[in-house]
Design a protein around this motif. Structure first.
Motif, short mmCIF file in Angstrom:
data_model
loop_
_atom_site.label_atom_id
_atom_site.label_comp_id
_atom_site.label_asym_id
_atom_site.label_seq_id
_atom_site.Cartn_x
_atom_site.Cartn_y
_atom_site.Cartn_z
N LYS A 197 -5.53 1.80 6.56
CA LYS A 197 -6.72 1.15 6.00
C LYS A 197 -6.53 -0.36 5.87
O LYS A 197 -7.51 -1.10 5.68
CB LYS A 197 -7.03 1.73 4.62
CG LYS A 197 -7.51 3.16 4.63
CD LYS A 197 -8.93 3.26 5.12
CE LYS A 197 -9.45 4.69 4.96
NZ LYS A 197 -10.84 4.82 5.46
N LEU A 198 -5.30 -0.86 5.94
CA LEU A 198 -5.06 -2.30 5.86
C LEU A 198 -5.47 -3.01 7.15
O LEU A 198 -5.58 -4.24 7.17
CB LEU A 198 -3.58 -2.57 5.57
CG LEU A 198 -3.03 -2.01 4.25
CD1 LEU A 198 -1.55 -2.31 4.14
CD2 LEU A 198 -3.78 -2.60 3.06
N GLN A 236 -8.17 0.14 12.89
CA GLN A 236 -8.23 1.17 11.85
C GLN A 236 -8.84 2.44 12.43
O GLN A 236 -9.90 2.42 13.04
CB GLN A 236 -9.08 0.67 10.67
CG GLN A 236 -9.10 1.63 9.50
CD GLN A 236 -9.94 1.11 8.34
OE1 GLN A 236 -10.75 1.83 7.78
NE2 GLN A 236 -9.74 -0.16 7.98
N LYS A 266 -4.48 1.18 -3.85
CA LYS A 266 -4.37 2.60 -3.50
C LYS A 266 -3.03 2.91 -2.85
O LYS A 266 -2.41 3.94 -3.13
CB LYS A 266 -5.52 3.00 -2.57
CG LYS A 266 -6.87 3.05 -3.24
CD LYS A 266 -7.94 3.47 -2.24
CE LYS A 266 -9.32 3.53 -2.90
NZ LYS A 266 -10.36 3.91 -1.91
N LEU A 314 -3.53 5.33 4.16
CA LEU A 314 -3.77 4.12 3.38
C LEU A 314 -3.20 2.89 4.06
O LEU A 314 -3.79 1.79 4.00
CB LEU A 314 -3.17 4.29 1.98
CG LEU A 314 -3.85 5.34 1.09
CD1 LEU A 314 -3.09 5.52 -0.20
CD2 LEU A 314 -5.30 4.94 0.81
N LEU A 323 -8.45 -7.29 0.30
CA LEU A 323 -7.80 -5.98 0.43
C LEU A 323 -7.20 -5.49 -0.90
O LEU A 323 -6.20 -4.79 -0.93
CB LEU A 323 -6.67 -6.02 1.48
CG LEU A 323 -7.09 -6.21 2.93
CD1 LEU A 323 -5.86 -6.43 3.79
CD2 LEU A 323 -7.88 -5.01 3.42
N GLN A 360 -8.46 -3.32 -3.16
CA GLN A 360 -8.57 -1.88 -3.32
C GLN A 360 -7.57 -1.14 -2.45
O GLN A 360 -6.89 -0.20 -2.91
CB GLN A 360 -10.00 -1.42 -2.98
CG GLN A 360 -11.04 -1.79 -4.01
CD GLN A 360 -12.38 -1.16 -3.70
OE1 GLN A 360 -12.65 -0.76 -2.56
NE2 GLN A 360 -13.25 -1.07 -4.70
N GLU A 361 -7.46 -1.54 -1.19
CA GLU A 361 -6.57 -0.86 -0.26
C GLU A 361 -5.11 -1.00 -0.69
O GLU A 361 -4.34 -0.03 -0.65
CB GLU A 361 -6.76 -1.41 1.16
CG GLU A 361 -8.08 -1.03 1.82
CD GLU A 361 -9.27 -1.80 1.27
OE1 GLU A 361 -9.04 -2.77 0.50
OE2 GLU A 361 -10.41 -1.44 1.58
N ARG A 362 -4.72 -2.19 -1.11
CA ARG A 362 -3.32 -2.40 -1.53
C ARG A 362 -3.02 -1.65 -2.82
O ARG A 362 -1.91 -1.11 -3.00
CB ARG A 362 -3.06 -3.89 -1.71
CG ARG A 362 -3.13 -4.68 -0.41
CD ARG A 362 -2.74 -6.14 -0.62
NE ARG A 362 -2.96 -6.91 0.59
CZ ARG A 362 -2.11 -6.99 1.61
NH1 ARG A 362 -0.98 -6.31 1.57
NH2 ARG A 362 -2.39 -7.70 2.68
#
Length: 474
Positions: free
Chosen positions: A312-313, A132, A365, A309, A359, A361-363
């Motif tokens: 971010k995964l 990341q 977003k 984003l 994950l 929140q990341e997914r």
């Protein structure tokens, strides 16, 4: 009719002298004043500068950062430790950071991890993200989004300026129309006055009945009332136009009472649109129309956000490596020998790892970003269709108005012939004042209708340029 001017206002002189008339205030003069000095135009001009500062702000995230800290402890005259750490970090565009620093930790009770010789310890190293943040991070995304904002700001500037200039052009032609209507009313009053005097003289000679004198007087008074109304409407139109005029000191200007508009477009200006012009304007609109440019800039910003984003995964995996050198910077205890044995025995290495297990929140977003992209893409498609239709609609209006103008000019010519014929019949005693007044009323109505069509035609010309996204001009 211009309004009275306050102390902060000064009359506006025509910027460009016009042959044979120093009082003509042309559309070009008008739009020049608006584009350069109107507060809304100046506000629009601030948008690109604001966007430029946003880029500057985002680039500031890559500014070098110097930090220094010192901790010391002394109790009852006994020195426990002195711990000093100074560091310079330089972010690099490609995601890693270069760092250099100096540490000095001395004292009986210093943390062994921070202990150095009295001369201290200097170092230079790297902090490198391996997952990341390797291809894109918050800093690079902020710069890319700010750069996309520049395109958005320019589109907003052109959109606001176009809207302002279009309305100014429309109000200008309304002013010209009101001036033309005023001139027609004045001519009508003069003609009515001449007729009243002639009829009264013929009544005195016994050629006409007294009732004809009353008929002529009533018509004259009616025309005088219409002239008064036209004067008021022209004065109001002048005030509306004055709202667009400002000087370089941002003081409002008023048109002087002697200012006159340029003439409404005559037969020589009633042109057919070239065969391929509508298609060319539609293509031009795809390239430069502010609404489409704004949507494309938003898509560009959302694309950068999508890349961030998706990044971010990935897990956070960072490698830190410092090459150590005993002594102060530029004054080591021993010169560094960058051989294999030196590099193996004088370093500080660190690896950090972090990864959220679900994950959510990341997914979420990322999915929200994709929905925003779809929404903006759909809006872009809708705007594209509406702009194409708008260009075609205004072009149709152009063609229809041109045909109406040609027909209305013929109506005016026919009304003039009928009026002249009625005048001849009246002079030889075969007509009446009432019939002659009726012919003149029809002629005035036809001329007014023609002038209204001329004003609409001029406004449509400006609207067609605006519909294609271009700057409105003469």
């Amino acid at each position: 009719m211009a309004a009275s001017v306050s102390r902060a206002q000064t009359p506006l002189a025509p910027p460009v002298p016009v042959a044979d008339s120093g009082r003509v205030f042309t559309l070009t003069d008008m739009l020049t004043y608006v584009a350069l000095r109107h507060p809304v135009a100046r506000q629009a001009g601030l948008l690109p500068e604001r966007a430029l500062q946003e880029v500057r702000y985002a680039r500031g995230l890559f500014d070098p950062n110097a930090t220094s800290k010192y901790y010391g402890k002394t109790l009852k005259g006994k020195e426990y430790f002195h711990d000093w750490d100074t560091q310079l970090r330089v972010p690099v565009w490609y995601g890693f950071e270069v760092k250099a620093g100096f540490e000095r930790g001395t004292g009986t009770y210093i943390n062994p991890e921070n202990f150095t010789s009295p001369a201290g310890l200097s170092y230079i190293g790297l902090s490198l993200p391996l997952a990341q943040g390797l291809l894109i991070d918050e800093r690079r995304a902020a710069v890319r989004q700010a750069q996309a904002l520049q395109g958005l700001a320019e589109a907003q500037r052109r959109g606001a300026l176009n809207k302002l200039l279009l309305q100014a052009a429309k109000d200008y032609w309304d002013w010209s129309l009101n001036y033309r209507q005023l001139e027609l009313r004045r001519q009508n009053v003069l003609l009515g006055d001449v007729r009243f005097r002639a009829v009264r003289q013929r009544v005195l000679f016994g050629d006409l009945a007294a009732i004809d004198s009353v008929e002529a007087l009533g018509e004259l008074q009616k025309r005088q009332a219409e002239l008064s109304q036209a004067l008021m409407e022209f004065g109001n139109a002048t005030l509306v136009l004055s709202n667009y005029l400002w000087d370089e000191l941002q003081q409002p200007l008023n048109l002087p009472a002697t200012a006159r508009p340029q003439l409404l477009p005559g037969p020589a200006d009633w042109r057919n649109l070239p065969p391929d012009s509508v298609a060319a304007l539609a293509v031009l609109a795809q390239q430069i129309h502010p609404e489409l440019q704004k949507s494309r800039a938003k898509l560009s910003q959302l694309g950068v956000e999508n890349r961030l984003l998706r990044n971010k995964l990935l897990p956070k995996l960072t490698l830190d490596y410092n090459l150590l050198q005993a002594g102060q910077p530029f004054s080591p205890e021993k010169p560094a020998n960058l051989s294999g044995s030196y590099l193996e025995n004088n370093y500080k290495l660190g690896v950090s790892f972090a990864y959220p297990l679900l994950l959510r929140q990341e997914r979420a977003k990322l999915q929200l970003n994709r929905l925003k992209q779809q929404d903006t893409q759909l809006q872009l498609q809708q705007d594209t269709r509406e702009i194409e239709t708008g260009v075609q609609t205004v072009a149709n209006n152009w063609q229809a108005l041109r045909e109406q103008l040609v027909l209305q000019q013929q109506v005016v010519q026919n009304a003039e012939r009928l009026r002249q014929g009625e005048q001849i019949r009246f002079e030889i005693g075969e007509s009446s004042v009432f019939l002659l007044n009726s012919r003149e009323a029809k002629l005035l109505e036809a001329r007014q209708k023609l002038s209204e069509l001329q004003a609409k035609y001029a406004q449509t010309q400006a609207t067609l340029r605006w519909a294609a996204g271009g700057i409105v001009e003469e």
